[in-house]
Write an enzyme that holds these catalytic residues in place. Structure first.
Site, PDB file in Angstrom:
ATOM      1  N   ASP A 179       0.909  -1.147   0.000  1.00 58.36           N
ATOM      2  CA  ASP A 179       0.000   0.000   0.000  1.00 58.36           C
ATOM      3  C   ASP A 179       0.941   1.187   0.000  1.00 58.36           C
ATOM      4  O   ASP A 179       1.555   1.491   1.029  1.00 58.36           O
ATOM      5  CB  ASP A 179      -0.890   0.009   1.252  1.00 58.36           C
ATOM      6  CG  ASP A 179      -1.867   1.164   1.207  1.00 58.36           C
ATOM      7  OD1 ASP A 179      -1.429   2.297   0.902  1.00 58.36           O
ATOM      8  OD2 ASP A 179      -3.062   0.960   1.452  1.00 58.36           O
ATOM      9  N   HIS A 180       1.103   1.831  -1.144  1.00 62.07           N
ATOM     10  CA  HIS A 180       2.209   2.793  -1.237  1.00 62.07           C
ATOM     11  C   HIS A 180       2.033   3.983  -0.297  1.00 62.07           C
ATOM     12  O   HIS A 180       2.993   4.677   0.016  1.00 62.07           O
ATOM     13  CB  HIS A 180       2.478   3.218  -2.692  1.00 62.07           C
ATOM     14  CG  HIS A 180       1.500   4.202  -3.251  1.00 62.07           C
ATOM     15  ND1 HIS A 180       0.297   3.857  -3.776  1.00 62.07           N
ATOM     16  CD2 HIS A 180       1.570   5.550  -3.365  1.00 62.07           C
ATOM     17  CE1 HIS A 180      -0.334   4.938  -4.201  1.00 62.07           C
ATOM     18  NE2 HIS A 180       0.413   5.978  -3.963  1.00 62.07           N
ATOM     19  N   HIS A 242      -5.780   2.845   0.932  1.00 61.10           N
ATOM     20  CA  HIS A 242      -5.045   3.994   1.459  1.00 61.10           C
ATOM     21  C   HIS A 242      -5.799   4.754   2.558  1.00 61.10           C
ATOM     22  O   HIS A 242      -5.220   5.109   3.586  1.00 61.10           O
ATOM     23  CB  HIS A 242      -4.709   4.987   0.340  1.00 61.10           C
ATOM     24  CG  HIS A 242      -4.124   4.351  -0.887  1.00 61.10           C
ATOM     25  ND1 HIS A 242      -3.189   3.351  -0.831  1.00 61.10           N
ATOM     26  CD2 HIS A 242      -4.354   4.570  -2.210  1.00 61.10           C
ATOM     27  CE1 HIS A 242      -2.853   2.994  -2.067  1.00 61.10           C
ATOM     28  NE2 HIS A 242      -3.554   3.720  -2.920  1.00 61.10           N
TER      29      HIS A 242
HETATM   30  N1  LIG Z   1       1.141   2.385 -12.661  1.00 63.76           N
HETATM   31  C1  LIG Z   1       0.985   2.835 -11.415  1.00 63.76           C
HETATM   32  O1  LIG Z   1       1.253   3.983 -11.071  1.00 63.76           O
HETATM   33  C2  LIG Z   1       0.438   1.922 -10.369  1.00 63.76           C
HETATM   34  C3  LIG Z   1       0.208   0.588 -10.643  1.00 63.76           C
HETATM   35  N2  LIG Z   1      -0.246  -0.227  -9.635  1.00 63.76           N
HETATM   36  C4  LIG Z   1      -0.450  -1.643  -9.897  1.00 63.76           C
HETATM   37  O2  LIG Z   1       0.734  -2.215 -10.448  1.00 63.76           O
HETATM   38  C5  LIG Z   1       0.398  -3.247 -11.368  1.00 63.76           C
HETATM   39  C6  LIG Z   1       1.027  -2.942 -12.724  1.00 63.76           C
HETATM   40  O3  LIG Z   1       0.512  -1.724 -13.201  1.00 63.76           O
HETATM   41  P1  LIG Z   1       1.115  -0.988 -14.480  1.00 63.76           P
HETATM   42  O4  LIG Z   1       2.582  -1.062 -14.507  1.00 63.76           O
HETATM   43  O5  LIG Z   1       0.463   0.340 -14.510  1.00 63.76           O
HETATM   44  O6  LIG Z   1       0.531  -1.877 -15.667  1.00 63.76           O
HETATM   45  P2  LIG Z   1       0.938  -1.876 -17.218  1.00 63.76           P
HETATM   46  O7  LIG Z   1      -0.265  -2.268 -17.969  1.00 63.76           O
HETATM   47  O8  LIG Z   1       1.643  -0.628 -17.585  1.00 63.76           O
HETATM   48  O9  LIG Z   1       2.025  -3.042 -17.312  1.00 63.76           O
HETATM   49  C7  LIG Z   1       1.677  -4.412 -17.295  1.00 63.76           C
HETATM   50  C8  LIG Z   1       2.931  -5.250 -17.447  1.00 63.76           C
HETATM   51  O10 LIG Z   1       2.569  -6.626 -17.468  1.00 63.76           O
HETATM   52  C9  LIG Z   1       3.147  -7.273 -18.633  1.00 63.76           C
HETATM   53  N3  LIG Z   1       2.251  -8.349 -19.020  1.00 63.76           N
HETATM   54  C10 LIG Z   1       0.942  -8.277 -19.347  1.00 63.76           C
HETATM   55  N4  LIG Z   1       0.441  -9.505 -19.604  1.00 63.76           N
HETATM   56  C11 LIG Z   1       1.468 -10.379 -19.415  1.00 63.76           C
HETATM   57  C12 LIG Z   1       1.591 -11.788 -19.504  1.00 63.76           C
HETATM   58  N5  LIG Z   1       0.565 -12.570 -19.839  1.00 63.76           N
HETATM   59  N6  LIG Z   1       2.795 -12.337 -19.234  1.00 63.76           N
HETATM   60  C13 LIG Z   1       3.859 -11.577 -18.896  1.00 63.76           C
HETATM   61  N7  LIG Z   1       3.788 -10.236 -18.784  1.00 63.76           N
HETATM   62  C14 LIG Z   1       2.620  -9.641 -19.057  1.00 63.76           C
HETATM   63  C15 LIG Z   1       3.252  -6.146 -19.649  1.00 63.76           C
HETATM   64  O11 LIG Z   1       4.255  -6.337 -20.571  1.00 63.76           O
HETATM   65  P3  LIG Z   1       4.046  -7.038 -22.016  1.00 63.76           P
HETATM   66  O12 LIG Z   1       2.915  -6.346 -22.659  1.00 63.76           O
HETATM   67  O13 LIG Z   1       5.366  -6.867 -22.693  1.00 63.76           O
HETATM   68  O14 LIG Z   1       3.780  -8.442 -21.697  1.00 63.76           O
HETATM   69  C16 LIG Z   1       3.696  -5.001 -18.729  1.00 63.76           C
HETATM   70  O15 LIG Z   1       5.069  -5.121 -18.446  1.00 63.76           O
HETATM   71  C17 LIG Z   1      -1.127  -3.324 -11.364  1.00 63.76           C
HETATM   72  O16 LIG Z   1      -1.515  -4.271 -10.415  1.00 63.76           O
HETATM   73  C18 LIG Z   1      -1.552  -1.935 -10.902  1.00 63.76           C
HETATM   74  O17 LIG Z   1      -2.811  -1.943 -10.289  1.00 63.76           O
HETATM   75  C19 LIG Z   1      -0.448   0.242  -8.365  1.00 63.76           C
HETATM   76  C20 LIG Z   1      -0.254   1.546  -8.051  1.00 63.76           C
HETATM   77  C21 LIG Z   1       0.189   2.505  -9.017  1.00 63.76           C
HETATM   78  O1  LIG Z   2      -3.342   3.645  -5.629  1.00 68.02           O
HETATM   79  C1  LIG Z   2      -3.678   4.643  -6.229  1.00 68.02           C
HETATM   80  O2  LIG Z   2      -3.178   5.829  -5.834  1.00 68.02           O
HETATM   81  C2  LIG Z   2      -3.136   6.931  -6.724  1.00 68.02           C
HETATM   82  C3  LIG Z   2      -2.888   8.161  -5.861  1.00 68.02           C
HETATM   83  O3  LIG Z   2      -1.630   8.026  -5.256  1.00 68.02           O
HETATM   84  P1  LIG Z   2      -0.819   9.315  -4.832  1.00 68.02           P
HETATM   85  O4  LIG Z   2       0.405   8.780  -4.184  1.00 68.02           O
HETATM   86  O5  LIG Z   2      -0.538  10.085  -6.088  1.00 68.02           O
HETATM   87  O6  LIG Z   2      -1.694  10.089  -3.920  1.00 68.02           O
HETATM   88  C4  LIG Z   2      -4.411   7.061  -7.515  1.00 68.02           C
HETATM   89  O7  LIG Z   2      -4.242   8.035  -8.521  1.00 68.02           O
HETATM   90  C5  LIG Z   2      -4.725   5.762  -8.181  1.00 68.02           C
HETATM   91  O8  LIG Z   2      -5.990   5.851  -8.839  1.00 68.02           O
HETATM   92  C6  LIG Z   2      -4.779   4.631  -7.190  1.00 68.02           C
HETATM   93  O9  LIG Z   2      -4.864   3.390  -7.877  1.00 68.02           O
END
Ligand SMILES: NC(=O)C1=CN([C@@H]2O[C@H](COP(=O)(O)OP(=O)(O)OC[C@H]3O[C@@H](n4cnc5c(N)ncnc54)[C@H](OP(=O)(O)O)[C@@H]3O)[C@@H](O)[C@H]2O)C=CC1
Ligand SMILES: O=C1O[C@H](COP(=O)(O)O)[C@@H](O)[C@H](O)[C@H]1O
Length: 499
Positions: A179-180, A242
């Site tokens: 939970d960041h 959060h």
């Molecule tokens: N982005 C953010 O700021 C935040 C993200 N999260 C959580 O982090 C997690 C990741 O989010 P995010 O980085 O945004 O997601 P993205 O969609 O940007 O990235 C998904 C990743 O998974 C890989 N992927 C997808 N399907 C497969 C598969 N079948 N096998 C192997 N690799 C696969 C993709 O690469 P490829 O297509 O090359 O396979 C890619 O590297 C989620 O659970 C999200 O809720 C939580 C808080 C904040």
């Molecule tokens: O986990 C999440 O948090 C962000 C907000 O994080 P913050 O550190 O920028 O306050 C939120 O935008 C996102 O929807 C949610 O998945």
């Protein structure tokens, strides 16, 4: 447990080409490396697309350059990154991944320690954990830890299923549920402010506190996450994790010791005391909102229903305000108001602790507003605390006037505090799970939130969209407090640096 200050490990990042890895994980790992906080390490990035090690290393370098502060040692840092193209649903590919892990373990002398970081969509979490076990990747001579991103399930039932799957490969104390918010400097400061100050802890109860307000407002909309957000909404996206985590830190009893187990068990007791809100009560205690179009930074922005991958008739909430009651001896009768939403007036997370008025105010004047004492904890973007007091107005007479005592975190330390992910990554490498959520906390918070989502999903909200982009949410959120004789303290006017 004693934690190693310079950990050694092989770090496997599943989802290594994704947004989270790019924006947060690589720059955070680099910071740890640059600060000399890592001993021996190597990183394996896993995702489907085809990349050579060199192409992956270049991506990591670009990520650190764009989102961090790369120095001359960046090339040595990225030389420890390897890429494995692998579809996590394909069983055959885990064998090759295991072989690579063993080679790197031997090459870098990593003592058989492994961190598996799942930075991927949650539907893959269970499958990956099961394969890691079945294909022997978890059969190691050192430690093995699973770091898992949110959301942890969609509701209590799905969270239970997921938990069962990951528990086949990892024990509870090997699971680090992120939970960041728990990595944010001022969220971690809540316990210190409470338990290291003789002037706060004696007052931290229903005799002296009238209400507590926790606001986390965002200016961004759903951006490219419409598909996910349609199924999640603000309640699951922000409140279940959060917001409730911040409430638990504000409300918990002092732990016997500052150990992971003692702190978590006090937080769990708060969740157990949280009054369940069910059926018709939901509308008395909770308000939902959805943003309409508006102006943000002098630009027109679309309504939620016009965003990509969003149903034009969507019933999904982008704003939640709620009143939580904690039915225990300390907090009986004290409302904890929470509020979070997208496309609001400001990006700000703040906690306001409002103290009760003194029994007899000698300085009361009918034409003057009363200024209660407030303790404001500024979580972000600025970090610090402000204490709102009353003092004598300079000059003749005995008139009281409000004054503010400020502590701006950056002002004292002279440095930007580390990004939450940097701290959490380091904790997971050191084996300190204090700032990660235990299964009991996850389960209790889902059961609280499920009662509300059940009502909301089964009743269409006719007023949607009910707040303009760039505002502080729907009017009903103000009424929620007004009916208790309170109001939301304005988050933009109690900025620590402007005071
Ligand atoms: N982005 C953010 O700021 C935040 C993200 N999260 C959580 O982090 C997690 C990741 O989010 P995010 O980085 O945004 O997601 P993205 O969609 O940007 O990235 C998904 C990743 O998974 C890989 N992927 C997808 N399907 C497969 C598969 N079948 N096998 C192997 N690799 C696969 C993709 O690469 P490829 O297509 O090359 O396979 C890619 O590297 C989620 O659970 C999200 O809720 C939580 C808080 C904040
Ligand atoms: O986990 C999440 O948090 C962000 C907000 O994080 P913050 O550190 O920028 O306050 C939120 O935008 C996102 O929807 C949610 O998945």
């Amino acid at each position: 447990m004693a934690h190693t200050e310079k950990p050694t490990a092989l770090i496997m990042i599943f989802g290594a080409t994704g947004d989270l890895a790019n924006r947060k994980l690589f720059p955070s790992l680099y910071n740890l490396y640059a600060k000399g906080k890592l001993d021996k390490f190597a990183v394996v990035g896993v995702a489907r697309r085809s990349l050579s090690n060199e192409e992956f290393q270049l991506k990591v370098k670009e990520s650190v350059t764009e989102h961090g502060e790369a120095e001359a040692n960046i090339d040595d840092f990225v030389s420890k990154f390897y890429y494995h193209s692998h579809d996590v649903t394909d069983s055959s590919s885990y064998i090759a991944l295991g072989k690579l892990a063993e080679e790197l373990d031997g090459h870098y002398g990593l003592d058989g320690n492994r961190i598996f970081y799942l930075a991927m969509a949650p539907e893959f979490f269970g499958t990956i954990a099961e394969h890691l076990k079945k294909d022997n990747l978890t059969n190691v001579s050192g430690f093995k830890r699973l770091v898992i991103e949110k959301p942890f399930g969609h509701d209590l039932e799905s969270a239970k299923v997921l938990n069962k799957q990951i528990r086949t490969a990892f024990s509870e104390d090997e699971i680090y549920r992120i939970d960041h918010y728990l990595g944010k400097e001022m969220v971690q400061n809540i316990e210190v402010i409470r338990f290291a100050n003789a002037m706060f802890e004696p007052l931290w109860n229903n005799r002296y506190i009238s209400n507590i307000q926790v606001t986390s407002s965002e200016t961004l909309g759903v951006e490219e996450r419409g598909r996910y957000y349609e199924k999640s909404g603000a309640l699951r996206d922000m409140v279940q994790n959060h917001m409730l985590q911040m409430v638990s830190l504000l409300a918990m009893e002092p732990p016997i010791k500052l150990t992971t187990d003692e702190i978590r068990s006090e937080k769990v007791r708060v969740f157990r005391a949280l009054r369940p809100i069910t059926g018709e009560e939901v509308n008395d205690y909770f308000v939902r909102g959805q943003y309409g179009k508006g102006m943000m930074s002098e630009k027109d922005v679309p309504a939620y229903r016009q965003e990509e991958m969003v149903d034009p008739d969507s019933n999904t909430e982008t704003f939640v305000a709620g009143k939580l009651m904690i039915d225990n001896f300390r907090w009986a009768g004290v409302p904890f108001y929470i509020r979070t939403g997208k496309r609001m007036k400001a990006k700000s997370t703040k906690i306001v602790i409002q103290f009760k008025d003194i029994p007899m105010d000698l300085y009361y004047k009918p034409e003057k507003t009363v200024n209660p004492n407030l303790l404001v904890i500024h979580i972000q973007p600025e970090e610090g605390i402000t204490l709102h007091l009353n003092a004598k107005k300079s000059g003749q007479g005995t008139e009281a006037t409000p004054v503010k005592l400020n502590y701006a975190n950056k002002g004292i330390d002279g440095l930007n505090t580390p990004e939450a992910y940097e701290k959490l990554l380091y904790d997971s490498l050191r084996g300190d799970a204090t700032n990660f959520t235990h299964w009991d906390e996850v389960a209790l918070s889902w059961s609280f939130v499920d009662n509300i989502s059940e009502v909301w999903e089964n009743t269409k909200e006719p007023s949607f969209p009910n707040y303009e982009s760039g505002s502080m949410g729907p009017d009903a959120a103000d009424k929620l407090l007004e009916k208790d004789g309170f109001f939301w303290w304005p988050i933009t006017e109690i900025d620590v640096e402007k005071c």
